[in-house]
Design a protein around this motif. Sequence first.
Motif, short mmCIF file in Angstrom:
data_model
loop_
_atom_site.label_atom_id
_atom_site.label_comp_id
_atom_site.label_asym_id
_atom_site.label_seq_id
_atom_site.Cartn_x
_atom_site.Cartn_y
_atom_site.Cartn_z
N SER A 70 0.82 -1.21 0.00
CA SER A 70 0.00 0.00 0.00
C SER A 70 0.85 1.26 0.00
N ASN A 71 2.18 1.10 0.03
CA ASN A 71 3.02 2.30 -0.05
C ASN A 71 2.95 2.89 -1.44
N PRO A 72 2.93 4.24 -1.54
CA PRO A 72 3.03 4.81 -2.89
C PRO A 72 4.37 4.42 -3.52
N ILE A 89 -1.86 0.86 -10.54
CA ILE A 89 -1.31 0.98 -9.18
C ILE A 89 -1.08 2.44 -8.82
N LEU A 90 -0.60 3.21 -9.80
CA LEU A 90 -0.40 4.64 -9.55
C LEU A 90 -1.74 5.31 -9.30
N LYS A 91 -2.74 4.91 -10.09
CA LYS A 91 -4.07 5.52 -9.93
C LYS A 91 -4.60 5.26 -8.52
N GLN A 92 -4.41 4.02 -8.05
CA GLN A 92 -4.97 3.63 -6.76
C GLN A 92 -4.19 4.23 -5.58
N TYR A 93 -2.88 4.10 -5.64
CA TYR A 93 -2.08 4.50 -4.47
C TYR A 93 -1.35 5.82 -4.65
N GLY A 94 -1.35 6.34 -5.89
CA GLY A 94 -0.58 7.55 -6.15
C GLY A 94 0.89 7.21 -6.24
N GLU A 110 5.89 22.27 -16.86
CA GLU A 110 4.45 22.54 -16.93
C GLU A 110 3.70 21.36 -17.56
N LEU A 111 4.28 20.82 -18.64
CA LEU A 111 3.62 19.70 -19.32
C LEU A 111 3.58 18.47 -18.42
N LEU A 112 4.68 18.24 -17.69
CA LEU A 112 4.72 17.08 -16.78
C LEU A 112 3.67 17.23 -15.68
N GLY A 113 3.50 18.45 -15.21
CA GLY A 113 2.51 18.72 -14.17
C GLY A 113 1.10 18.42 -14.68
N ARG A 114 0.85 18.81 -15.92
CA ARG A 114 -0.48 18.60 -16.51
C ARG A 114 -0.78 17.09 -16.63
N LEU A 115 0.20 16.34 -17.15
CA LEU A 115 -0.02 14.90 -17.32
C LEU A 115 -0.14 14.20 -15.97
N GLY A 116 0.67 14.67 -15.02
CA GLY A 116 0.68 14.07 -13.68
C GLY A 116 -0.69 14.10 -13.03
N LYS A 117 -1.41 15.21 -13.23
CA LYS A 117 -2.75 15.32 -12.63
C LYS A 117 -3.66 14.24 -13.19
N ASP A 118 -3.58 14.01 -14.50
CA ASP A 118 -4.44 13.00 -15.14
C ASP A 118 -4.15 11.59 -14.62
N LEU A 119 -2.87 11.30 -14.35
CA LEU A 119 -2.49 9.93 -14.01
C LEU A 119 -2.30 9.71 -12.51
N ASN A 120 -2.58 10.71 -11.70
CA ASN A 120 -2.36 10.63 -10.25
C ASN A 120 -0.90 10.31 -9.95
N CYS A 121 -0.01 10.99 -10.64
CA CYS A 121 1.41 10.67 -10.55
C CYS A 121 2.22 11.96 -10.69
N ASN A 154 15.51 14.70 -3.72
CA ASN A 154 14.62 15.85 -3.54
C ASN A 154 13.16 15.51 -3.81
N ALA A 155 12.95 14.46 -4.61
CA ALA A 155 11.57 14.14 -5.01
C ALA A 155 10.90 13.15 -4.06
N VAL A 156 11.70 12.32 -3.42
CA VAL A 156 11.13 11.17 -2.70
C VAL A 156 10.40 11.58 -1.42
N ARG A 157 9.27 10.91 -1.17
CA ARG A 157 8.55 11.14 0.08
C ARG A 157 8.84 9.97 1.01
N GLU A 158 8.61 10.25 2.30
CA GLU A 158 9.06 9.30 3.32
C GLU A 158 8.53 7.88 3.15
N ASP A 159 7.25 7.77 2.74
CA ASP A 159 6.64 6.44 2.70
C ASP A 159 6.75 5.78 1.34
N GLU A 160 7.44 6.39 0.40
CA GLU A 160 7.47 5.83 -0.95
C GLU A 160 8.46 4.68 -1.08
#
Length: 494
Positions: free
Chosen positions: A2-4, A40-45, A62-73, A131-137
Amino acid sequence: MSNPLLIVSNRLPIQIAKDHEDGWQIRPSSGGLVTALRPILKQYGGSWVGWPGDCGDAPVDELLGRLGKDLNCRFHGVGLSPELVEGFYYGFSNETLWPLFHDLLGHAKFERPKWLSYVESNRIFAEVLRNAVREDELVWVHDYQLILVGHYLRELGVHNKLAYFLHIPFPPPDIFARLPWRAEVLRALLAYDLVGFQVQRDLRNFTQCVRQFIREARVSVQRQISVIDLPGRRVRAGSFPISIDFKEFDSAARSQAVQDTAWYIHENFPEQQLALGVDRLDYTKGIAAKFLAFERALEKYPDLRGKISLIQLVVPSRQDIPEYAAWKQKLDELVGRINGRFDYRGWAPLHYMYRSVPRMELLGYYRASEICLVTSLKDGMNLVAKEYCAASVDDHGALVLSEFAGSAPQMREGALIVNPLDREATADAIHRAFHMSREERRDRMRRLRREVRRNDVFRWVRTFLDQVRPGEEVHTHTPVVTPAVRDESTAAGE
Ligand code: ADQ
């Protein structure tokens, strides 16, 4: 699990292009990895880190940000200079690791400046990740271009769980030993908590290399997984055969559009069987060996002449590497020679197309062909073999498959297994496939389809991630790369 997830691959799974009317556009590319991970990305981010490619003056973030919103990523692009891409990707990755790991030593170059570019690029990837990684990933690194990333993450103080999957084969110790930087590469693999290989062959080679080259490692081979104990820490290694989205191939192949395409393709070859080859332009794929075996079959079995055609689709690949351009020329000459030899009454035995084919057309070729020839000299898995079976909805296809493809152990019951370097035996297998009865084709293809359906790409992801058990051991950093490499990497960064 269940970890992202934080996925790391050399290329981001995206395509950026400028549209005359709407300006810059971004869309996900259609690779197997992104298909498998999207649910899996859609479900857990999660996040994806990789090189976005050469995007000119596109507003990449900017483009990566736009696509990321669509894919929950969240997508993070890694910036690499053209010089680094040259040394790291075209150089060390594709001119050293690629041939060496495929046991094709004659193609391998060992150049220290390219190794240093590899070290430097992997370090840059690790910095972006830190710089990108979050603690639970859970960080999941992919493939031979990025072996050192885990090591540099540990050096940068990242304590997340780290997993790695190698998509290409891992060589036996006597081949691996030729790599001047073998200790650094092997020790870097041991920085991960889980190291995944395609098949048992690769896992066995890896554990043998660890036993031989890492004195302090204790390896215990268990049923599904091998455990490597090092002072203060434990690494697990396993084999996880990658696959395809069977349902997607199966249902698309049943569509009217594909059925029509298949019909049109076959109409051009009346009263003939079609043998099909689908490969990237690469010397590991054994395309020349396939042509020579086909030539031998026509020579040895006159009943095949005028009754079978080989359609070879070759997707252009790594065109900037001179050796690949030379290969293309060699194939062109071979096709000309063979066709010149057998051409009579308008029948040419070999049809060679050097282009990427859109998905629906590819499915049309799969569905139209009575025989598929996969003759890799060595291959991590080979997804073409699986795609062909998933698209063979009429159960009339026969698969001739190299014993050196990672897919061979799973598919050996239904396929005709060959050593592609044994020209005589491969020619015999082509003849046998040509004359195979309807019933035998159906029985074999049903078995193959059952296997691919059961072990699809979603099962691959689940099985792999199940092995990264949450909360099992906390990783403390142990330096795993020899000081010599750290010195070199510093020098490369200067
Ligand atoms: P590849 O070496 O790229 O992958 P493979 O698994 O055969 O090899 O995949 C090739 C893909 O390209 C297939 O999906 C196929 O449909 C597509 N393709 C080939 N020719 C094409 C054409 N002319 N037009 C359109 N599409 C074409 C690496 C390893 C493999 C491993 C995969 C996945 O080398 O051993 O199976 O990763 O892990």
